[in-house]
Design a protein around this motif. Structure first.
Motif, short mmCIF file in Angstrom:
data_model
loop_
_atom_site.label_atom_id
_atom_site.label_comp_id
_atom_site.label_asym_id
_atom_site.label_seq_id
_atom_site.Cartn_x
_atom_site.Cartn_y
_atom_site.Cartn_z
N SER A 150 -0.69 3.06 7.28
CA SER A 150 -0.48 4.21 8.17
C SER A 150 -1.54 5.26 7.86
O SER A 150 -2.13 5.23 6.78
N TYR A 217 2.56 -2.63 2.33
CA TYR A 217 2.48 -1.45 3.20
C TYR A 217 1.93 -0.29 2.38
O TYR A 217 2.49 0.06 1.33
N ASP A 219 1.44 3.55 2.58
CA ASP A 219 2.00 4.62 3.41
C ASP A 219 1.37 5.98 3.14
O ASP A 219 1.46 6.52 2.05
N ASN A 220 0.75 6.54 4.20
CA ASN A 220 0.23 7.91 4.13
C ASN A 220 1.08 8.89 4.90
O ASN A 220 0.83 10.09 4.86
N GLY A 222 4.96 8.52 5.97
CA GLY A 222 6.37 8.75 5.68
C GLY A 222 7.22 8.83 6.94
O GLY A 222 6.82 8.37 8.01
N THR A 226 7.90 5.07 8.50
CA THR A 226 7.98 4.23 7.31
C THR A 226 9.32 3.51 7.22
O THR A 226 9.38 2.32 6.86
N VAL A 229 8.84 0.53 9.30
CA VAL A 229 7.94 -0.51 8.76
C VAL A 229 8.69 -1.35 7.73
O VAL A 229 8.54 -2.56 7.67
N VAL A 239 5.33 -1.87 -1.48
CA VAL A 239 5.08 -0.64 -0.71
C VAL A 239 4.50 0.42 -1.63
O VAL A 239 5.10 0.74 -2.66
N ILE A 241 3.68 4.25 -1.81
CA ILE A 241 3.92 5.52 -1.14
C ILE A 241 2.85 6.52 -1.59
O ILE A 241 2.92 7.08 -2.68
N SER A 244 3.16 11.67 2.65
CA SER A 244 4.19 11.81 3.68
C SER A 244 3.81 12.93 4.63
O SER A 244 4.57 13.85 4.88
#
Ligand SMILES: NC(=O)C1=CN([C@@H]2O[C@H](COP(=O)(O)OP(=O)(O)OC[C@H]3O[C@@H](n4cnc5c(N)ncnc54)[C@H](OP(=O)(O)O)[C@@H]3O)[C@@H](O)[C@H]2O)C=CC1
Ligand SMILES: CCCCC/C=C\CC(=O)/C=C/C=C/C=C/[C@@H](O)CCCC(=O)O
Length: 331
Positions: A150, A217, A219-220, A222, A226, A229, A239, A241, A244
């Motif tokens: 993301s 995944y 994640d940028n 949140g 997310t 996803v 994942v 993180i 967010s």
């Protein structure tokens, strides 16, 4: 005396960041230095989403906004940093800095060779190390696996997707405009690119990663994006993180129900990180990035804003999706 300009916090970041959060302050800095001291002039400065955090309470008002810059030494009483030296330091949003303790205030920085100095704030700096370590250490991608990113057209996400391609993965990126999607697919080699403002994430992943086949995944963003996803992850998926950003400006954005059942059912490993965790190993990441850039396997883009006075505008632009690639301020 040298006239220094600095951006200070006029009022805490509560809700959307607006111009009245910032106040431009001018101060004179003496040019007569003591032994060991340096006077530095900013060349490039960075704006990053994290700068919003920690400036959300009243006691931060009046402080100079935090952040890194690349600066040139213009007056030196320190033999290690003669006039003309280029340094990276966490001096904040200011045009000039009197460095009193170079050992403490000057950060170690990558050997740049013939690479642009601004990359010290991007692929060869904190965002690059975020992508390198945040993805490789926590997602541990294997060739043939499927990776979702993301914020895929940003400073960090655009690098993560390319590293995933280097590792032999299928890469699915999400970004907020058709132009960004075109860039990550046609220039960076992502296998799939979706505009999350136009295509629902469930529809996208049913097409690009059918039968819950997402292995990793990054994640940028949140939020509910997310949460969704995680319902498309393969058993033992990983994942990372990273951020967010969908919640930074607007904390009322729904973030639940928390996807605990998805995490349990698919036995996912979900881990948050701050890039400083690997600070002692950044030289390893810089070496890899430098090699990949030279081989053409990593391409970078900079969203350059000219002029110190426009720094708040560049920062607000991060939360409005105005940048593609790394947002940089050029003095
Ligand atoms: N954990 C760590 O140590 C670090 C974490 N980070 C985090 O990584 C993320 C990306 O940072 P960085 O690469 O510097 O920033 P980017 O260069 O990606 O710029 C921010 C981008 O986020 C997207 N965005 C903004 N608002 C939203 C929203 N509401 N929903 C979805 N996307 C949004 C926009 O792109 P679009 O057009 O796609 O919407 C915007 O261009 C941030 O969350 C940041 O906090 C960064 C560095 C270190
Ligand atoms: C440190 C902010 C924690 C808030 C968490 C929010 C999002 C995660 C994020 O964006 C973290 C970013 C961390 C950035 C660190 C930046 C620099 O200080 C690194 C400087 C490195 C150096 O001094 O050489």
């Amino acid at each position: 005396m040298v006239l220094c300009k600095k951006w200070t916090l006029a009022k805490p970041f509560i809700g959307k960041v607006t111009p009245d959060n910032f106040k431009l302050v001018k101060e004179d800095i003496p040019e007569k230095l003591n032994d060991g001291e340096l006077l530095c002039e900013a060349v490039y400065l960075t704006v990053d989403p994290y700068m919003r955090v920690g400036a959300e309470t009243g006691n931060a008002v009046g402080n100079t906004l935090f952040g890194e810059q690349i600066a040139k030494v213009i007056v030196s009483k320190n033999a290690k940093y003669p006039v003309g030296s280029i340094v990276r330091m966490r001096a904040g949003w200011r045009t000039h800095t009197l460095v009193k303790d170079a050992e403490k205030e000057i950060s170690r920085s990558a050997e740049m060779g013939d690479l642009p100095l601004s990359l010290m704030l991007g692929a060869m700096g904190m965002p690059g190390m975020t992508a390198y370590f945040g993805f490789l250490e926590l997602c541990q991608p294997k060739a043939g696996e499927t990776v979702v990113v993301s914020g895929a057209a940003g400073a960090v996400g655009s690098l993560v997707g390319q590293i995933a391609k280097i590792k032999g993965c299928k890469v699915i990126g999400f970004a907020g405009t058709e132009e960004k999607c075109k860039w990550i697919k046609e220039e960076l080699g992502f296998d799939f690119a979706y505009n999350y403002k136009k295509t629902d994430v469930d529809t996208a992943l049913k097409e690009a990663a059918p039968d819950n086949s997402v292995d990793c995944y990054f994640d940028n963003v949140g939020g509910m994006f997310t949460v969704k996803v995680l319902t498309h992850m393969k058993t033992f998926g990983r994942v990372s993180i990273c951020g967010s950003i969908s919640n930074y400006n607007d904390t009322s954005v729904p973030t639940g129900p928390l996807p605990f059942f998805s995490i349990l059912k698919s036995q996912l490993r979900v881990e948050g990180f701050i890039v400083l965790r690997w600070y002692s190993r950044w030289e390893e990441g810089e070496t890899a990035m430098r090699q990949w850039i030279k081989e053409g396997k990593i391409k970078y883009k900079e969203h350059v804003t000219e002029g110190f006075e426009k720094m708040p505008d560049a920062f607000m632009g991060l939360f409005e999706g105005r940048n593609t690639g790394k947002a940089i301020i050029k003095m």
